[in-house]
Enzyme design. Structure first.
Site, PDB file in Angstrom:
ATOM      1  N   ASN A   6     -27.301  24.945 -17.503  1.00 22.65           N
ATOM      2  CA  ASN A   6     -26.498  25.353 -17.241  1.00 22.65           C
ATOM      3  C   ASN A   6     -26.190  26.853 -18.129  1.00 22.65           C
ATOM      4  O   ASN A   6     -26.864  26.771 -19.313  1.00 22.65           O
ATOM      5  CB  ASN A   6     -25.056  24.251 -17.285  1.00 22.65           C
ATOM      6  CG  ASN A   6     -24.391  24.578 -18.713  1.00 22.65           C
ATOM      7  OD1 ASN A   6     -25.199  23.582 -18.995  1.00 22.65           O
ATOM      8  ND2 ASN A   6     -23.241  23.523 -18.480  1.00 22.65           N
ATOM      9  N   HIS A   7     -25.223  27.729 -18.168  1.00 27.33           N
ATOM     10  CA  HIS A   7     -25.979  28.958 -18.771  1.00 27.33           C
ATOM     11  C   HIS A   7     -24.545  29.214 -20.017  1.00 27.33           C
ATOM     12  O   HIS A   7     -23.255  29.337 -18.462  1.00 27.33           O
ATOM     13  CB  HIS A   7     -26.509  30.129 -18.310  1.00 27.33           C
ATOM     14  CG  HIS A   7     -27.156  31.153 -19.010  1.00 27.33           C
ATOM     15  ND1 HIS A   7     -27.398  30.756 -21.009  1.00 27.33           N
ATOM     16  CD2 HIS A   7     -28.366  32.075 -19.388  1.00 27.33           C
ATOM     17  CE1 HIS A   7     -28.390  32.057 -21.439  1.00 27.33           C
ATOM     18  NE2 HIS A   7     -28.919  32.617 -20.569  1.00 27.33           N
ATOM     19  N   VAL A   8     -24.160  29.186 -20.671  1.00 26.87           N
ATOM     20  CA  VAL A   8     -23.253  29.639 -21.489  1.00 26.87           C
ATOM     21  C   VAL A   8     -22.895  30.689 -22.298  1.00 26.87           C
ATOM     22  O   VAL A   8     -22.154  31.484 -22.312  1.00 26.87           O
ATOM     23  CB  VAL A   8     -22.114  27.845 -22.064  1.00 26.87           C
ATOM     24  CG1 VAL A   8     -20.358  28.215 -22.086  1.00 26.87           C
ATOM     25  CG2 VAL A   8     -22.502  26.908 -20.792  1.00 26.87           C
TER      26      VAL A   8
END
Length: 259
Positions: free
Chosen positions: A67-69
């Site tokens: 995932n990309h935070v």
């Protein structure tokens, strides 16, 4: 181990579509050499915890899907994954000294706004050579909740037969933080690695509907891993980016809408 350099050395899969027998393997020496010192430096600033490192196969092709935070997600994946990672990285980052460093460390430039066969072939080359590719299926920084999900990770898995290993990143952006903000000094950052997920290898031609179905299966699996990671760590994601900071995203995702 050196990259294959002659036709005799090449795995015969390099001759299959998409052909990668003439695609060079990204540089590796800098990536491998800098990982130990980079881990030491980052741990002087942050409390970085890696859970489930043993779930990453010790050899053979692997796709790490995360995932990309926050802005440091890519470096963290490349530095703290159990094996060196060649991550698909937006082409806008490949400018100046940073761009030179990204190239030397083996990261793969990706033009997210168009079909990018060169990036795909480089990623496939790495996997066919038994290496590790990092992919952020959301395509851009955000809440990290996998609302938007692109086809790239599943496509690479269908082409190469490489297992997909989910990685859940937590704490790389503070709640309410801006797109380029860093966590506060001493913050705890989690990389929670899930069990490998295998999609059956599919020969060419690969239909768009097949890739979409595989992508939705992968997303469901990653959502399960995300929920489990939040429960086991007792953490939460930072929420959406502030208004106006969400980057444009191309069409082509199997979920969500283009903004």
């Amino acid at each position: 181990m050196r990259a294959p350099t002659t036709q005799r050395d090449l795995d015969p899969h390099h001759l299959e579509r998409p052909r990668t027998d003439r695609t060079p393997h990204p540089p590796r020496a800098t990536l491998r050499g800098l990982r130990p010192i980079s881990r030491w430096l980052l741990r002087r600033r942050y409390d970085v915890r890696v859970t489930g490192a043993g779930r990453v196969p010790a050899a053979g092709p692997v796709i790490l899907a995360a995932n990309h935070v926050g802005v440091i997600d890519g470096p963290l994946l490349a530095i703290f994954a159990p094996r060196p990672v060649h991550a698909l990285t937006k082409i806008e980052m490949f400018q100046g000294r940073l761009g030179r460093f990204l190239h030397l460390s083996g990261q793969i430039p990706l033009d997210r706004m168009v079909a990018d066969p060169a990036a795909v072939k480089q990623a496939v080359r790495v996997l066919r050579d038994g290496g590790v590719v990092g992919v952020f299926p959301e395509g851009r920084r955000g809440a990290g909740e996998l609302d938007r999900f692109h086809r790239g990770a599943a496509y690479l898995a269908l082409v190469t037969g490489a297992p997909v290993v989910p990685v859940i990143l937590i704490g790389t952006r503070e709640p309410g933080g801006h797109t380029g903000s860093l966590p506060r000094r001493g913050a705890r950052i989690e990389l929670v690695i899930g069990a490998p997920f295998t999609l059956e290898q599919m020969p060419w031609p690969r239909r768009r509907a097949d890739v979409e179905t595989a992508s939705l299966r992968l997303r469901d699996r990653m959502l399960d891993d995300l929920r489990e990671a939040l429960v086991t760590t007792g953490r939460r994601l930072p929420g959406p980016l502030p208004s106006g900071e969400l980057e444009p995203d191309p069409s082509g995702g199997v979920t969500g809408t283009t903004t």
